[in-house]
Motif scaffolding. Sequence first.
Motif, PDB file in Angstrom:
ATOM      1  N   MET A 137      25.655  62.456  52.337  1.00 20.13           N
ATOM      2  CA  MET A 137      26.245  62.389  53.684  1.00 20.13           C
ATOM      3  C   MET A 137      25.956  61.048  54.362  1.00 20.13           C
ATOM      4  SD  MET A 137      27.998  65.174  54.339  1.00 20.13           S
ATOM      5  CE  MET A 137      28.591  64.776  52.685  1.00 20.13           C
ATOM      6  N   THR A 138      24.773  60.494  54.092  1.00 20.59           N
ATOM      7  CA  THR A 138      24.453  59.176  54.652  1.00 20.59           C
ATOM      8  C   THR A 138      25.382  58.117  54.087  1.00 20.59           C
ATOM      9  OG1 THR A 138      22.126  59.770  54.963  1.00 20.59           O
ATOM     10  CG2 THR A 138      22.662  57.422  54.908  1.00 20.59           C
ATOM     11  N   GLU A 139      25.538  58.094  52.767  1.00 22.35           N
ATOM     12  CA  GLU A 139      26.396  57.082  52.142  1.00 22.35           C
ATOM     13  C   GLU A 139      27.862  57.277  52.521  1.00 22.35           C
ATOM     14  OE1 GLU A 139      23.758  56.151  48.110  1.00 22.35           O
ATOM     15  OE2 GLU A 139      25.658  57.248  47.943  1.00 22.35           O
ATOM     16  N   ARG A 140      28.266  58.505  52.693  1.00 25.70           N
ATOM     17  CA  ARG A 140      29.663  58.789  52.992  1.00 25.70           C
ATOM     18  C   ARG A 140      30.021  58.520  54.453  1.00 25.70           C
ATOM     19  NH1 ARG A 140      31.790  64.610  51.202  1.00 25.70           N
ATOM     20  NH2 ARG A 140      31.193  63.756  49.162  1.00 25.70           N
ATOM     21  N   HIS A 141      29.093  58.792  55.376  1.00 23.39           N
ATOM     22  CA  HIS A 141      29.447  58.780  56.800  1.00 23.39           C
ATOM     23  C   HIS A 141      28.551  57.906  57.684  1.00 23.39           C
ATOM     24  CE1 HIS A 141      32.334  61.982  56.169  1.00 23.39           C
ATOM     25  NE2 HIS A 141      31.401  62.756  55.647  1.00 23.39           N
ATOM     26  N   GLU A 189      30.590  58.353  63.576  1.00 21.15           N
ATOM     27  CA  GLU A 189      30.028  58.628  62.256  1.00 21.15           C
ATOM     28  C   GLU A 189      29.342  59.995  62.231  1.00 21.15           C
ATOM     29  OE1 GLU A 189      29.069  54.069  60.727  1.00 21.15           O
ATOM     30  OE2 GLU A 189      27.548  55.220  61.813  1.00 21.15           O
ATOM     31  N   VAL A 190      28.595  60.286  63.290  1.00 19.61           N
ATOM     32  CA  VAL A 190      27.933  61.585  63.379  1.00 19.61           C
ATOM     33  C   VAL A 190      28.971  62.707  63.412  1.00 19.61           C
ATOM     34  CG1 VAL A 190      26.516  63.082  64.851  1.00 19.61           C
ATOM     35  CG2 VAL A 190      25.841  60.697  64.471  1.00 19.61           C
ATOM     36  N   ALA A 191      30.029  62.502  64.174  1.00 18.92           N
ATOM     37  CA  ALA A 191      31.079  63.520  64.272  1.00 18.92           C
ATOM     38  C   ALA A 191      31.737  63.760  62.915  1.00 18.92           C
ATOM     39  CB  ALA A 191      32.117  63.098  65.301  1.00 18.92           C
ATOM     40  N   ALA A 192      31.974  62.682  62.159  1.00 21.29           N
ATOM     41  CA  ALA A 192      32.587  62.828  60.830  1.00 21.29           C
ATOM     42  C   ALA A 192      31.660  63.567  59.878  1.00 21.29           C
ATOM     43  CB  ALA A 192      32.933  61.447  60.267  1.00 21.29           C
ATOM     44  N   CYS A 193      30.374  63.271  59.960  1.00 22.98           N
ATOM     45  CA  CYS A 193      29.394  63.949  59.127  1.00 22.98           C
ATOM     46  C   CYS A 193      29.339  65.437  59.463  1.00 22.98           C
ATOM     47  CB  CYS A 193      28.022  63.302  59.315  1.00 22.98           C
ATOM     48  SG  CYS A 193      26.724  64.012  58.273  1.00 22.98           S
ATOM     49  N   VAL A 194      29.279  65.745  60.740  1.00 23.56           N
ATOM     50  CA  VAL A 194      29.231  67.137  61.176  1.00 23.56           C
ATOM     51  C   VAL A 194      30.479  67.894  60.727  1.00 23.56           C
ATOM     52  CG1 VAL A 194      29.315  68.650  63.211  1.00 23.56           C
ATOM     53  CG2 VAL A 194      27.666  66.763  63.110  1.00 23.56           C
ATOM     54  N   ALA A 195      31.639  67.252  60.826  1.00 24.56           N
ATOM     55  CA  ALA A 195      32.885  67.899  60.402  1.00 24.56           C
ATOM     56  C   ALA A 195      32.854  68.212  58.912  1.00 24.56           C
ATOM     57  CB  ALA A 195      34.073  66.998  60.732  1.00 24.56           C
ATOM     58  N   ASP A 196      32.316  67.293  58.102  1.00 21.56           N
ATOM     59  CA  ASP A 196      32.205  67.510  56.661  1.00 21.56           C
ATOM     60  C   ASP A 196      31.280  68.689  56.370  1.00 21.56           C
ATOM     61  OD1 ASP A 196      32.672  67.023  53.998  1.00 21.56           O
ATOM     62  OD2 ASP A 196      31.833  64.997  53.982  1.00 21.56           O
ATOM     63  N   VAL A 197      30.147  68.721  57.061  1.00 22.29           N
ATOM     64  CA  VAL A 197      29.188  69.811  56.874  1.00 22.29           C
ATOM     65  C   VAL A 197      29.801  71.142  57.283  1.00 22.29           C
ATOM     66  CG1 VAL A 197      26.967  70.749  57.638  1.00 22.29           C
ATOM     67  CG2 VAL A 197      27.173  68.299  57.106  1.00 22.29           C
ATOM     68  N   GLU A 198      30.473  71.157  58.433  1.00 23.32           N
ATOM     69  CA  GLU A 198      31.084  72.402  58.921  1.00 23.32           C
ATOM     70  C   GLU A 198      32.145  72.915  57.946  1.00 23.32           C
ATOM     71  OE1 GLU A 198      30.020  74.184  61.198  1.00 23.32           O
ATOM     72  OE2 GLU A 198      29.345  73.073  62.955  1.00 23.32           O
ATOM     73  N   SER A 199      32.902  72.009  57.359  1.00 19.64           N
ATOM     74  CA  SER A 199      33.918  72.404  56.392  1.00 19.64           C
ATOM     75  C   SER A 199      33.278  73.066  55.178  1.00 19.64           C
ATOM     76  CB  SER A 199      34.732  71.182  55.963  1.00 19.64           C
ATOM     77  OG  SER A 199      35.693  71.532  54.991  1.00 19.64           O
ATOM     78  N   ALA A 200      32.174  72.493  54.695  1.00 20.76           N
ATOM     79  CA  ALA A 200      31.475  73.075  53.550  1.00 20.76           C
ATOM     80  C   ALA A 200      30.901  74.443  53.896  1.00 20.76           C
ATOM     81  CB  ALA A 200      30.367  72.134  53.081  1.00 20.76           C
ATOM     82  N   LEU A 201      30.353  74.586  55.089  1.00 26.27           N
ATOM     83  CA  LEU A 201      29.788  75.874  55.511  1.00 26.27           C
ATOM     84  C   LEU A 201      30.880  76.918  55.704  1.00 26.27           C
ATOM     85  CD1 LEU A 201      27.050  74.654  58.018  1.00 26.27           C
ATOM     86  CD2 LEU A 201      26.668  75.718  55.788  1.00 26.27           C
ATOM     87  N   ASP A 202      32.041  76.498  56.179  1.00 28.70           N
ATOM     88  CA  ASP A 202      33.164  77.435  56.327  1.00 28.70           C
ATOM     89  C   ASP A 202      33.535  78.062  54.984  1.00 28.70           C
ATOM     90  OD1 ASP A 202      33.386  77.002  59.051  1.00 28.70           O
ATOM     91  OD2 ASP A 202      35.030  75.552  58.877  1.00 28.70           O
ATOM     92  N   ALA A 203      33.434  77.283  53.913  1.00 33.36           N
ATOM     93  CA  ALA A 203      33.827  77.755  52.583  1.00 33.36           C
ATOM     94  C   ALA A 203      32.680  78.430  51.834  1.00 33.36           C
ATOM     95  CB  ALA A 203      34.346  76.579  51.752  1.00 33.36           C
ATOM     96  N   CYS A 204      31.488  78.431  52.413  1.00 32.76           N
ATOM     97  CA  CYS A 204      30.307  78.950  51.733  1.00 32.76           C
ATOM     98  C   CYS A 204      30.255  80.478  51.802  1.00 32.76           C
ATOM     99  CB  CYS A 204      29.040  78.367  52.371  1.00 32.76           C
ATOM    100  SG  CYS A 204      27.506  78.923  51.601  1.00 32.76           S
ATOM    101  N   PRO A 205      30.052  81.162  50.670  1.00 29.72           N
ATOM    102  CA  PRO A 205      29.979  82.617  50.683  1.00 29.72           C
ATOM    103  C   PRO A 205      28.686  83.167  51.265  1.00 29.72           C
ATOM    104  CG  PRO A 205      29.574  81.806  48.472  1.00 29.72           C
ATOM    105  CD  PRO A 205      29.974  80.618  49.301  1.00 29.72           C
ATOM    106  N   VAL A 206      27.688  82.313  51.471  1.00 29.44           N
ATOM    107  CA  VAL A 206      26.439  82.746  52.093  1.00 29.44           C
ATOM    108  C   VAL A 206      26.518  82.454  53.586  1.00 29.44           C
ATOM    109  CG1 VAL A 206      23.935  82.475  52.168  1.00 29.44           C
ATOM    110  CG2 VAL A 206      25.156  82.263  49.983  1.00 29.44           C
TER     111      VAL A 206
END
Length: 274
Positions: free
Chosen positions: A165-169, A179-196
């Motif tokens: 996430m550091t290298e990407r955003h 940059e923080v907003a883009a990182c958070v959006a990436d994380v939120e997208s991954a959590l949305d798709a997470c079955p846990v």
Amino acid sequence: MRGQPVRVAAIDCGTNTIKLLVLDEDGADLEREMRIVRLGQDVDRTGRLAEEALERTFAAVEEYAALVARHGVDRIRFCATSATRDAANAEEFAAGVRARLGVAPEVVSGDEEAALAWAGATRGLPGLAGPVVVLDIGGGSTELVLGSGATPDVAHSMDIGSVRMTERHLRSDPPSADEVAACVADVESALDACPVDPGAAVTLVGVAGTVSDRLVGSTAAERAEMAWLHPGRADVIAAGALVLSRVLARSRVSELVVSEADILDGIAWSLREG
């Protein structure tokens, strides 16, 4: 050696760190070491392990090989995780490890990584109120694992680790709001798709230490001055803090239980019990 007391060595080679744990025949620590090698340097961008990253990692493997030999272990298990899973030249890494340590590294799947994290994190924390969710924020990936017993019920590995996430955003120092907003959006997208679902946890166990909002607004140099933070994590810990903050925002717990044990301990105990 099955059924007999054994001396074991576990090595966990992640995106940012490589760790060694040697347990004696009674399961007590003989050696516990960590080196920051940043094996996953630029893997998210290039798809390959960088030559300088391989050199740093091989130097650490040589150190560990000497320690393993000195302790006369019966079993060794070397597990490599996110960075190596993603790398096109993983065989170069594997050959270098075999030449120095005498064993082949296992490139574990995300599911296996999550199961080992669960075993390491929960073994020393008996009596936790369930369901329990274990959160393991690594350099290349983050694992969420849900369960109520000795083995997890469901686990998932996401490509949202602190180095990635550091290298990407987070390219500015300190990171910009965009940059923080883009990182958070990436994380939120991954959590949305997470079955846990972190919201399912009565107890949330973290194995990545203590982080706070102060980290995101600090420069890498300022973070390096924080006595509790390893200097080798100073440039990527802000991304880890953002991952943690988004997981906590989805949970219903009032506190995070921090485990001093992690995937490394899970690897070591898999050798003792195998």
